[in-house]
Design a protein around this motif. Sequence first.
Motif, PDB file in Angstrom:
ATOM      1  N   TRP A  18       1.224  -0.891   0.139  1.00  4.92           N
ATOM      2  CA  TRP A  18       0.308  -0.425   0.268  1.00  4.92           C
ATOM      3  C   TRP A  18       0.708   1.345  -0.247  1.00  4.92           C
ATOM      4  O   TRP A  18       0.677   2.076  -0.826  1.00  4.92           O
ATOM      5  N   TYR A  19       1.900   0.886   0.860  1.00 10.62           N
ATOM      6  CA  TYR A  19       2.640   2.366   0.939  1.00 10.62           C
ATOM      7  C   TYR A  19       3.030   2.366  -0.503  1.00 10.62           C
ATOM      8  O   TYR A  19       3.529   3.663  -1.096  1.00 10.62           O
ATOM      9  N   PHE A  20       4.145   1.940  -1.151  1.00 15.12           N
ATOM     10  CA  PHE A  20       4.333   1.895  -2.109  1.00 15.12           C
ATOM     11  C   PHE A  20       3.783   2.378  -3.304  1.00 15.12           C
ATOM     12  O   PHE A  20       4.067   3.306  -4.473  1.00 15.12           O
ATOM     13  N   LEU A  21       2.779   1.597  -3.275  1.00 15.86           N
ATOM     14  CA  LEU A  21       1.310   2.177  -4.266  1.00 15.86           C
ATOM     15  C   LEU A  21       1.147   3.259  -4.616  1.00 15.86           C
ATOM     16  O   LEU A  21       0.631   4.030  -5.711  1.00 15.86           O
ATOM     17  N   SER A  22       0.622   3.916  -3.118  1.00 15.28           N
ATOM     18  CA  SER A  22      -0.169   5.167  -2.529  1.00 15.28           C
ATOM     19  C   SER A  22       1.044   6.243  -2.348  1.00 15.28           C
ATOM     20  O   SER A  22       0.186   7.160  -3.482  1.00 15.28           O
ATOM     21  N   PHE A  23       2.670   5.665  -2.746  1.00 13.59           N
ATOM     22  CA  PHE A  23       3.369   7.162  -2.603  1.00 13.59           C
ATOM     23  C   PHE A  23       3.592   6.870  -4.101  1.00 13.59           C
ATOM     24  O   PHE A  23       3.591   8.755  -4.113  1.00 13.59           O
ATOM     25  N   ASN A  24       3.350   6.330  -5.011  1.00 11.24           N
ATOM     26  CA  ASN A  24       3.905   6.546  -6.646  1.00 11.24           C
ATOM     27  C   ASN A  24       2.750   7.093  -7.509  1.00 11.24           C
ATOM     28  O   ASN A  24       2.437   7.106  -8.313  1.00 11.24           O
ATOM     29  N   ASP A  25       1.362   6.652  -6.510  1.00 10.33           N
ATOM     30  CA  ASP A  25      -0.184   6.813  -7.023  1.00 10.33           C
ATOM     31  C   ASP A  25       0.388   6.497  -7.886  1.00 10.33           C
ATOM     32  O   ASP A  25      -0.968   6.543  -9.196  1.00 10.33           O
ATOM     33  N   ILE A  26      -0.182   4.671  -8.024  1.00  4.26           N
ATOM     34  CA  ILE A  26      -0.512   3.720  -8.685  1.00  4.26           C
ATOM     35  C   ILE A  26      -1.238   3.196  -8.442  1.00  4.26           C
ATOM     36  O   ILE A  26      -1.206   2.509  -7.438  1.00  4.26           O
ATOM     37  N   ASN A  27      -2.942   3.750  -8.788  1.00  6.22           N
ATOM     38  CA  ASN A  27      -3.781   2.995  -8.005  1.00  6.22           C
ATOM     39  C   ASN A  27      -4.780   2.237  -8.448  1.00  6.22           C
ATOM     40  O   ASN A  27      -5.706   2.147  -8.144  1.00  6.22           O
ATOM     41  N   PHE A  28      -5.038   1.857  -9.661  1.00  7.33           N
ATOM     42  CA  PHE A  28      -5.356   0.942 -10.895  1.00  7.33           C
ATOM     43  C   PHE A  28      -6.918   1.452 -10.491  1.00  7.33           C
ATOM     44  O   PHE A  28      -7.684   0.556 -10.459  1.00  7.33           O
ATOM     45  N   GLY A  29      -6.832   2.749 -10.213  1.00  9.93           N
ATOM     46  CA  GLY A  29      -9.004   3.263  -9.843  1.00  9.93           C
ATOM     47  C   GLY A  29      -9.227   2.521  -9.196  1.00  9.93           C
ATOM     48  O   GLY A  29     -10.675   3.055  -8.300  1.00  9.93           O
ATOM     49  N   PHE A  30      -8.762   2.585  -7.683  1.00 13.43           N
ATOM     50  CA  PHE A  30      -9.074   2.457  -5.895  1.00 13.43           C
ATOM     51  C   PHE A  30      -8.687   3.672  -5.195  1.00 13.43           C
ATOM     52  O   PHE A  30      -7.655   4.094  -5.878  1.00 13.43           O
ATOM     53  N   VAL A  31      -9.581   4.189  -4.886  1.00  9.06           N
ATOM     54  CA  VAL A  31      -8.856   4.786  -4.156  1.00  9.06           C
ATOM     55  C   VAL A  31      -8.102   5.168  -3.258  1.00  9.06           C
ATOM     56  O   VAL A  31      -7.883   6.177  -2.313  1.00  9.06           O
ATOM     57  N   MET A  32      -7.994   4.170  -2.290  1.00  8.90           N
ATOM     58  CA  MET A  32      -7.461   3.442  -1.118  1.00  8.90           C
ATOM     59  C   MET A  32      -5.812   4.408  -1.716  1.00  8.90           C
ATOM     60  O   MET A  32      -4.782   4.027  -0.551  1.00  8.90           O
ATOM     61  N   LEU A  33      -5.635   3.728  -3.114  1.00 14.56           N
ATOM     62  CA  LEU A  33      -4.814   3.556  -3.251  1.00 14.56           C
ATOM     63  C   LEU A  33      -3.879   4.884  -4.407  1.00 14.56           C
ATOM     64  O   LEU A  33      -2.900   5.231  -4.000  1.00 14.56           O
ATOM     65  N   THR A  34      -4.353   6.403  -4.078  1.00 19.41           N
ATOM     66  CA  THR A  34      -4.193   7.563  -4.419  1.00 19.41           C
ATOM     67  C   THR A  34      -3.273   8.482  -3.586  1.00 19.41           C
ATOM     68  O   THR A  34      -3.404   7.991  -2.719  1.00 19.41           O
ATOM     69  N   ARG A  35      -2.569   9.538  -3.586  1.00 17.17           N
ATOM     70  CA  ARG A  35      -1.339   9.654  -2.662  1.00 17.17           C
ATOM     71  C   ARG A  35      -2.240  10.763  -2.525  1.00 17.17           C
ATOM     72  O   ARG A  35      -1.723  10.786  -1.150  1.00 17.17           O
ATOM     73  N   GLN A  36      -3.339  11.292  -2.470  1.00 17.57           N
ATOM     74  CA  GLN A  36      -4.406  11.607  -1.539  1.00 17.57           C
ATOM     75  C   GLN A  36      -4.537  11.104  -0.448  1.00 17.57           C
ATOM     76  O   GLN A  36      -4.776  11.460   0.517  1.00 17.57           O
ATOM     77  N   VAL A  37      -5.325  10.117  -0.288  1.00 20.43           N
ATOM     78  CA  VAL A  37      -5.508   9.216   1.098  1.00 20.43           C
ATOM     79  C   VAL A  37      -4.174   8.777   1.748  1.00 20.43           C
ATOM     80  O   VAL A  37      -3.728   9.073   2.555  1.00 20.43           O
ATOM     81  N   HIS A  38      -2.882   8.791   1.456  1.00 20.74           N
ATOM     82  CA  HIS A  38      -1.805   8.715   1.206  1.00 20.74           C
ATOM     83  C   HIS A  38      -1.182   9.520   2.823  1.00 20.74           C
ATOM     84  O   HIS A  38      -0.678   9.378   3.606  1.00 20.74           O
ATOM     85  N   ASP A  39      -1.068  10.829   1.240  1.00 23.39           N
ATOM     86  CA  ASP A  39      -1.064  12.105   2.444  1.00 23.39           C
ATOM     87  C   ASP A  39      -1.597  11.639   3.560  1.00 23.39           C
ATOM     88  O   ASP A  39      -1.456  12.629   4.985  1.00 23.39           O
ATOM     89  N   LEU A  40      -3.077  11.975   3.138  1.00 23.00           N
ATOM     90  CA  LEU A  40      -4.007  12.637   4.422  1.00 23.00           C
ATOM     91  C   LEU A  40      -3.966  11.265   5.142  1.00 23.00           C
ATOM     92  O   LEU A  40      -4.340  11.484   7.049  1.00 23.00           O
ATOM     93  N   VAL A  41      -3.795   9.703   5.269  1.00 20.09           N
ATOM     94  CA  VAL A  41      -3.022   8.788   6.635  1.00 20.09           C
ATOM     95  C   VAL A  41      -2.546   9.336   6.935  1.00 20.09           C
ATOM     96  O   VAL A  41      -2.359   9.273   8.753  1.00 20.09           O
ATOM     97  N   PHE A  42      -1.064   9.843   6.515  1.00 20.56           N
ATOM     98  CA  PHE A  42       0.017  10.257   7.559  1.00 20.56           C
ATOM     99  C   PHE A  42      -0.363  11.881   8.435  1.00 20.56           C
ATOM    100  O   PHE A  42       0.099  11.430   8.981  1.00 20.56           O
ATOM    101  N   GLU A  43      -1.169  12.463   8.124  1.00 21.90           N
ATOM    102  CA  GLU A  43      -1.692  13.770   8.240  1.00 21.90           C
ATOM    103  C   GLU A  43      -2.047  13.310   9.893  1.00 21.90           C
ATOM    104  O   GLU A  43      -2.094  13.947  10.640  1.00 21.90           O
ATOM    105  N   VAL A  44      -3.287  11.999   9.436  1.00 19.43           N
ATOM    106  CA  VAL A  44      -4.228  12.342  10.816  1.00 19.43           C
ATOM    107  C   VAL A  44      -2.643  10.980  11.746  1.00 19.43           C
ATOM    108  O   VAL A  44      -3.559  11.853  12.963  1.00 19.43           O
ATOM    109  N   TYR A  45      -2.168  10.141  11.188  1.00 25.76           N
ATOM    110  CA  TYR A  45      -1.804   9.493  12.364  1.00 25.76           C
ATOM    111  C   TYR A  45      -0.228  10.627  12.948  1.00 25.76           C
ATOM    112  O   TYR A  45       0.046  10.584  14.016  1.00 25.76           O
ATOM    113  N   GLY A  46      -0.123  11.729  12.041  1.00 26.26           N
ATOM    114  CA  GLY A  46       0.873  12.443  12.392  1.00 26.26           C
ATOM    115  C   GLY A  46       0.671  13.728  13.294  1.00 26.26           C
ATOM    116  O   GLY A  46       1.130  13.961  14.892  1.00 26.26           O
ATOM    117  N   GLN A  47      -1.213  13.211  13.599  1.00 21.61           N
ATOM    118  CA  GLN A  47      -1.367  14.151  14.506  1.00 21.61           C
ATOM    119  C   GLN A  47      -2.083  13.682  15.790  1.00 21.61           C
ATOM    120  O   GLN A  47      -1.782  14.817  16.086  1.00 21.61           O
TER     121      GLN A  47
END
Length: 105
Positions: A18-47
């Motif tokens: 998940w990390y490398f696919l979402s980091f590189n925005d290789i999403n295959f049409g899945f929202v969970m693999l987008t870079r926006q979700v990647h950034d959001l997940v790490f933003e939430v965990y960071g907070q």
Amino acid sequence: MRYILIFWALPMSLIWGWYFLSFNDINFGFVMLTRQVHDLVFEVYGQILGIEPSALPPLLARACVVDTFILMAILAFRRRRAIRAWIAERRGRPGYSREDAARSV
């Protein structure tokens, strides 16, 4: 022992996949693999943790390495007789063979 490895390898492959696919925005049409979700997940965990989101991936990698070393140490401890016999066999020392190790288990 097989189950320990399965329950270790499956989460590792899922998180890093998940990390490398979402980091590189290789999403295959899945929202969970987008870079926006990647950034959001790490933003939430960071907070939640009170640290910068950019500091989380190295911490995650370090935790995975430490967990791997702990698991491998447990496996080596459980198979220490067989490992000792293998080392003695490789060095050519007589008196301790794999059969002896198998019988003592």
